[in-house]
Design a protein around this motif. Structure first.
Motif, PDB file in Angstrom:
ATOM      1  N   ALA A  60       7.834  -6.659 -15.020  1.00 35.98           N
ATOM      2  CA  ALA A  60       8.405  -7.930 -15.462  1.00 35.98           C
ATOM      3  C   ALA A  60       8.669  -8.878 -14.301  1.00 35.98           C
ATOM      4  O   ALA A  60       8.609 -10.104 -14.458  1.00 35.98           O
ATOM      5  CB  ALA A  60       9.690  -7.669 -16.250  1.00 35.98           C
ATOM      6  N   ASP A  61       8.981  -8.318 -13.116  1.00 39.71           N
ATOM      7  CA  ASP A  61       9.319  -9.146 -11.961  1.00 39.71           C
ATOM      8  C   ASP A  61       8.198  -9.201 -10.923  1.00 39.71           C
ATOM      9  O   ASP A  61       8.443  -9.554  -9.758  1.00 39.71           O
ATOM     10  CB  ASP A  61      10.594  -8.624 -11.277  1.00 39.71           C
ATOM     11  N   PRO A 110       3.566 -11.451 -20.767  1.00 42.72           N
ATOM     12  CA  PRO A 110       4.464 -10.344 -20.402  1.00 42.72           C
ATOM     13  C   PRO A 110       3.689  -9.198 -19.745  1.00 42.72           C
ATOM     14  O   PRO A 110       2.536  -8.930 -20.093  1.00 42.72           O
ATOM     15  CB  PRO A 110       5.048  -9.918 -21.759  1.00 42.72           C
TER      16      PRO A 110
END
Length: 367
Positions: A60-61, A110
């Motif tokens: 996600a990061d 995502p």
């Protein structure tokens, strides 16, 4: 015992002279380094670059992690496949390594995925630093040792590569922009390189690389070794880690200032504070090109004397097979202008100071 790529036996069968390079047994040449160099400038040559370290960054990061890790900004990768060249800096603003990062997924989707390719000789410290900087980020680092990589370079490289690939991969290549790479049926095909010529770098499962290498050879692509790779990249004005930059110098004195993304001002990245201080104080040195038209060869670590300004040092030097003169990259005082002297065995020899590159697409580009 040195590491070996999946092509090691084929290198020997093709007559390669093998040397240790960063802990890997790699071909230096297959007979004539100069002929290999000229093949890339005039037709097509191929290099086994499977010793390079491939690391996938996911999570996600992933984007925010790389925006912190690298001096260049992966936010600039606004389409899938786009590539970015960057330095990875320590907190002193000096170069841990230089690398290429590719965006593997569409922006905003995502589960972002980036692919990072770093130098083999710096693998252990790179992976250690990258892992250390994952703290506070939802991100995973996955090395891909089962993948191999071949670079096909030269004015005929793309056509010859397409001639041995299927139709779908050929169409993908036709649609690639320079500095872009995309997946195709388990392969990753990028229009990048380290020679100053157009061409491809193709990442392939290890068990498929041998057949592909032989197909390229059968299509007339010349196998080339580390020697030609070095003279080609130097003519193209491309830095070599451990010679033209390392952990003792910043990108600002290594002709890599263009890879530092200062905007936006609120982006914190490793080494930013140190770089800002260096920039504010005035950068004391710069990396320039040298051309020597008299006899002799410019070599690394020779002293450069700039009258009335100071001294510097050659970081990389060679005889240029394309230009038939000696060329070099050198770190010199910032006030250096058009002329300098090089100390060659106690004799001061005049050189012209130019802005790299020396050669692009087979042609002289400096004045």
């Amino acid at each position: 015992m040195a590491n070996k790529t999946a092509l090691y036996d084929q290198h020997l069968a093709m007559g390669a002279k093998v040397v240790d390079f960063g802990g890997w047994d790699m071909p230096l040449n297959y007979g004539s380094q100069i002929e290999e160099h000229k093949q890339v400038r005039t037709a097509a040559g191929m290099f086994d670059v499977s010793h390079m370290t491939i690391v996938d960054v996911t999570g996600a990061d992933a984007s925010e992690y790389l925006r912190y890790l690298l001096a260049n900004d992966v936010a600039r990768l606004d389409i899938k496949g786009k590539a970015l060249y960057s330095g990875m800096l320590n907190e002193d603003g000096n170069v841990i390594d230089d690398l290429i990062v590719y965006r593997m997924t569409d922006p905003g989707v995502p589960g972002e995925w980036f692919r990072v390719v770093v130098n083999c000789a710096t693998r252990e410290k790179d992976l250690r630093w990258m892992a250390e900087k994952t703290a506070h980020f939802d991100v995973a680092l996955t090395e891909q040792p089962e993948l191999s990589m071949v670079a096909i370079q030269g004015p005929e490289a793309i056509a010859k590569a397409k001639s041995v690939l299927n139709e779908s991969r050929g169409r993908l290549i036709d649609g690639l922009s320079i500095f872009q790479g995309l997946e195709s049926e388990g392969w990753f095909i990028a229009r990048t390189g380290y020679t100053g010529e157009d061409g491809l770098e193709i990442i392939i499962p290890e068990d498929e690389i041998s057949e592909f290498w032989q197909a390229l050879a059968d299509a007339g692509v010349a196998p080339c070794g580390l020697g030609a790779r070095d003279t080609l990249r130097l003519e193209a004005g491309m830095n070599l880690y451990g010679a033209d930059m390392d952990e003792s110098v910043s990108p600002l004195v290594s002709a890599m200032g263009w890879t530092v993304a200062w905007e936006p001002e609120n982006r914190d990245f490793c080494g930013r504070a140190a770089l800002e201080a260096e920039k504010a104080a005035g950068v004391a040195q710069k990396l320039v090109g040298l051309v020597m038209k008299s006899r002799g060869v410019l070599r690394g670590h020779q002293k450069v004397i700039v009258e009335g300004v100071g001294e510097g040092e050659i970081t990389s030097g060679t005889f240029s097979p394309t230009l038939n003169v000696s060329i070099a990259l050198a770190r010199v005082p910032a006030g250096t202008k058009d002329l300098a002297m090089v100390d060659i065995r106690g004799k001061h020899v005049a050189v012209s100071v130019v802005r790299p590159p020396f050669v692009r697409n087979g042609k002289k580009v400096f004045s």
